[in-house]
Every structure is written in structure tokens, then in C-alpha cells.
Scaffold this motif. Sequence first.
Motif, short mmCIF file in Angstrom:
data_model
loop_
_atom_site.label_atom_id
_atom_site.label_comp_id
_atom_site.label_asym_id
_atom_site.label_seq_id
_atom_site.Cartn_x
_atom_site.Cartn_y
_atom_site.Cartn_z
N VAL A 85 39.99 45.80 25.33
CA VAL A 85 39.03 45.15 24.98
C VAL A 85 37.83 45.97 24.82
CG1 VAL A 85 40.59 43.59 26.61
CG2 VAL A 85 38.33 44.76 27.72
N GLN A 86 37.57 44.61 24.18
CA GLN A 86 35.87 45.19 23.83
C GLN A 86 34.62 44.51 24.88
OE1 GLN A 86 34.56 47.30 21.80
NE2 GLN A 86 33.90 46.91 19.67
N TRP A 87 34.62 45.23 25.28
CA TRP A 87 33.39 44.63 26.85
C TRP A 87 32.47 45.87 27.31
CZ3 TRP A 87 33.39 39.50 27.44
CH2 TRP A 87 32.86 38.82 28.49
N TRP A 88 31.68 45.57 28.52
CA TRP A 88 30.48 46.39 28.66
C TRP A 88 31.00 48.05 29.20
CZ3 TRP A 88 27.82 41.86 28.45
CH2 TRP A 88 28.09 40.99 29.23
N ASP A 89 31.00 48.74 29.61
CA ASP A 89 31.12 49.83 31.11
C ASP A 89 31.01 48.82 31.87
OD1 ASP A 89 31.59 52.22 32.30
OD2 ASP A 89 30.43 53.16 31.82
N HIS A 90 32.00 49.15 32.83
CA HIS A 90 31.76 48.41 34.57
C HIS A 90 31.06 49.04 35.24
CE1 HIS A 90 34.38 51.26 34.92
NE2 HIS A 90 34.91 51.31 36.85
N THR A 91 30.94 50.72 34.79
CA THR A 91 30.15 51.64 35.95
C THR A 91 28.69 50.99 36.48
OG1 THR A 91 29.97 53.58 34.80
CG2 THR A 91 31.84 53.21 36.22
N PRO A 92 27.73 50.57 35.99
CA PRO A 92 26.34 50.29 35.55
C PRO A 92 25.94 48.76 36.81
CG PRO A 92 26.30 50.64 33.42
CD PRO A 92 28.02 50.38 33.87
N ARG A 93 27.15 48.29 36.79
CA ARG A 93 27.22 46.33 37.16
C ARG A 93 26.86 46.64 38.16
NH1 ARG A 93 25.04 43.71 32.17
NH2 ARG A 93 26.14 45.35 30.82
N ARG A 99 33.42 44.20 38.77
CA ARG A 99 35.00 43.87 39.25
C ARG A 99 35.86 43.45 37.53
NH1 ARG A 99 38.75 44.69 43.24
NH2 ARG A 99 36.33 45.08 44.35
N TYR A 100 35.22 42.65 37.42
CA TYR A 100 35.78 41.51 36.26
C TYR A 100 36.01 42.57 35.03
CZ TYR A 100 36.68 38.10 32.99
OH TYR A 100 37.39 37.31 32.22
N ALA A 101 34.64 43.70 34.39
CA ALA A 101 34.81 44.40 33.27
C ALA A 101 35.78 45.27 33.68
CB ALA A 101 33.27 45.05 33.38
N ARG A 102 36.28 45.70 34.76
CA ARG A 102 36.50 46.72 34.58
C ARG A 102 38.60 46.49 34.63
NH1 ARG A 102 39.87 49.41 39.17
NH2 ARG A 102 40.46 51.70 38.60
N GLU A 103 38.58 45.42 35.16
CA GLU A 103 39.94 44.94 35.90
C GLU A 103 41.15 44.49 34.35
OE1 GLU A 103 41.28 42.77 39.08
OE2 GLU A 103 40.79 44.60 40.46
N MET A 104 39.93 43.84 33.93
CA MET A 104 40.25 43.16 32.55
C MET A 104 40.40 44.68 31.52
SD MET A 104 37.98 40.23 29.67
CE MET A 104 36.58 41.61 29.85
N GLU A 105 39.17 45.28 31.55
CA GLU A 105 39.92 46.81 30.55
C GLU A 105 42.08 47.62 31.25
OE1 GLU A 105 40.25 50.12 28.18
OE2 GLU A 105 39.38 48.01 27.97
N VAL A 106 41.35 47.96 32.26
CA VAL A 106 42.58 48.67 32.74
C VAL A 106 43.73 48.44 33.77
CG1 VAL A 106 40.95 50.62 33.54
CG2 VAL A 106 41.64 48.67 35.49
N TYR A 107 43.54 46.79 33.44
CA TYR A 107 45.03 46.34 34.19
C TYR A 107 45.23 45.38 33.31
CZ TYR A 107 44.33 48.64 39.02
OH TYR A 107 43.22 48.51 40.03
N LEU A 108 44.93 44.02 33.21
CA LEU A 108 44.94 43.32 32.30
C LEU A 108 45.52 43.27 30.55
CD1 LEU A 108 46.61 40.39 31.56
CD2 LEU A 108 43.75 39.64 31.52
N GLY A 109 43.79 43.84 30.16
CA GLY A 109 44.14 44.44 28.63
C GLY A 109 45.33 45.98 28.58
N MET A 110 45.51 46.44 29.42
CA MET A 110 45.89 47.39 29.17
C MET A 110 47.40 46.94 29.15
SD MET A 110 45.44 50.60 28.55
CE MET A 110 43.72 51.61 28.40
N CYS A 111 48.04 46.91 30.12
CA CYS A 111 49.25 45.46 29.92
C CYS A 111 49.90 44.76 29.00
CB CYS A 111 49.25 45.19 31.12
SG CYS A 111 49.56 46.17 33.15
#
Length: 285
Positions: A85-93, A99-111
Amino acid sequence: MKEDGGEVEYQRRGPVALVTMNRPRYRNAQNSAMTYALDDAFTRAVDDQDVAVIVLAGAGEHFSAGHDIGTPERDADTSFPRRAVQWWDHTPRAGADRRYAREMEVYLGMCRRWREMPKPAIAMVQGACIAGGLMLAWVCDLIVAAEDAFFADPVLRMGIPGVEYFAHPWVLGPRIAKEVLFTGERFGARRAYEIGMVNKVVPRDELESTTLALAGKVAGMPAFGLALAKRAVNLCEDQMGMRSGMDSVFGLHHVAHSHNAEVSADPLGGLDAAAMKRAAKEAAQ
């Protein structure tokens, strides 16, 4: 060809790419490093013109126990390159944003990214296939299960309405989906076959040979025809609401995390991996 080491192993078996999750000590719990290693392996298989079919497996006794929510190698605070997904890095948030930024990428988006691979994928499942493990199996086009395989999505115990890749109503049917979610109980390979979730159930010692034989049969079909047929079925599932339904439920998933954080200061509702395991044993008694 075989390459060992790391979170994922990659092998070529003629026209078949065998991609194996390689964290058996933790029942192949999925951390972010594994997610991106899987993506690398799948991309490699897609780009290799000599690979016709991809088989996804798990090393050791279990396919996958789900998301990594507590091993020493959990890396939820680590930044990885964003591909799905085209979203910002979750780590400084902070908070829900993080949590939304990370899970949208590594779980929903990747699947979703893996579901759309143009080459057929077959999941080879033994032992546990729990929660996030279901997501990994469900993105595959076919599933071959050993007789000892068992499945569950128990995250409702955390107050969360199912894992991020919410394919339940389409894969299980609405009533079975509700039963699986409402009870959090495990169901075995035979029942998974009866409800149409898996294609074959075989003895454990025949799992690999049966899966590779099926992969070889599929590999004999025209590659472009396979890609078009796969896309056709996926498009029809999406026309039946799968993609938009997932988007809606992903929002509910994060409402649940935020609610937990407000009332208990823990987005998982105070349940770690050990507590979830104890709850599963109690429910089985």
C-alpha cells in the motif's frame, strides 16, 4: 535448487516453486521479516518463467500459528519497505495511526497482493493453521491438508471480529463463518473439506507427495490460461463483495483494537500468545 536460512526457504522442484515458512520453533508465527521474505520468494517465483505453480508450506509440525504476538523475534516496531500500500511508515506514529498503518501493509495489503499473483498457489497445511495462518492459506488458490491439520480464528476472544484479511463469509459461507468466529473453536481437516475450504485431505506422510502431484498436474496447463482463469474467479469473488467487505471489516477490526486500548490499555485486550493457548485448551474441554 534449495536455499536455506532465514525466515523463508525457497526451492525449485521442476516447474514448482516450494516456498517454506521457516520459524518452526515458533510454529511459523508470522513476523514482519517473514512477511517480506515471503513476498520476495513469491516475486521470485512469479518472475521465473520456468515456474508454473507455487506451493506454500510451513517447516516443522505446524503450518502457521498466526501472527507473531510475543516471540523474542517479534518486530512490530521495525520499519520495512512498504510494497503493498502507499501509506506512511508506522514506526514514528502513535496509537491507532501506528497500528492501522502497519496492519494495512503487512497483513491486509500483503495478502491481497499475494492473492493476485498470476500463477496458481497451493497451500500445503499440516498441524496448526490459526488466525493469521488462515490468511496465508486462504490467499492460495488450492489447499491440501494433512489429516492432523486444524483451523481456527479465535481472535474474538480479544474482542476483535476476525483477522485482518476477512475472507470468512466467502471461504466458509456465512453460517459456518459465524460459528467459527462466535465460538473460536478449532475445526479439523475433514470438516474443512466438507464445507469446501480445502481441496484434499491426506495422511500426513502423503502430504508433500500429494501436493506436488497436484501442482505438477496444474503446471501442465497453459500458463496464460491459468493466469486468466485465476483472475476470472478472483474478479467474481470481488463482484460478490469480497474486496469491499474486507475494507469494511478492516475498519471494524481497528475499532476493536482502539476500544481495547481505551478500556484496558492493551490493543489485544490483555491476551498474549500464552493466554490464547490456554483459552483454546479450556474451550476444547
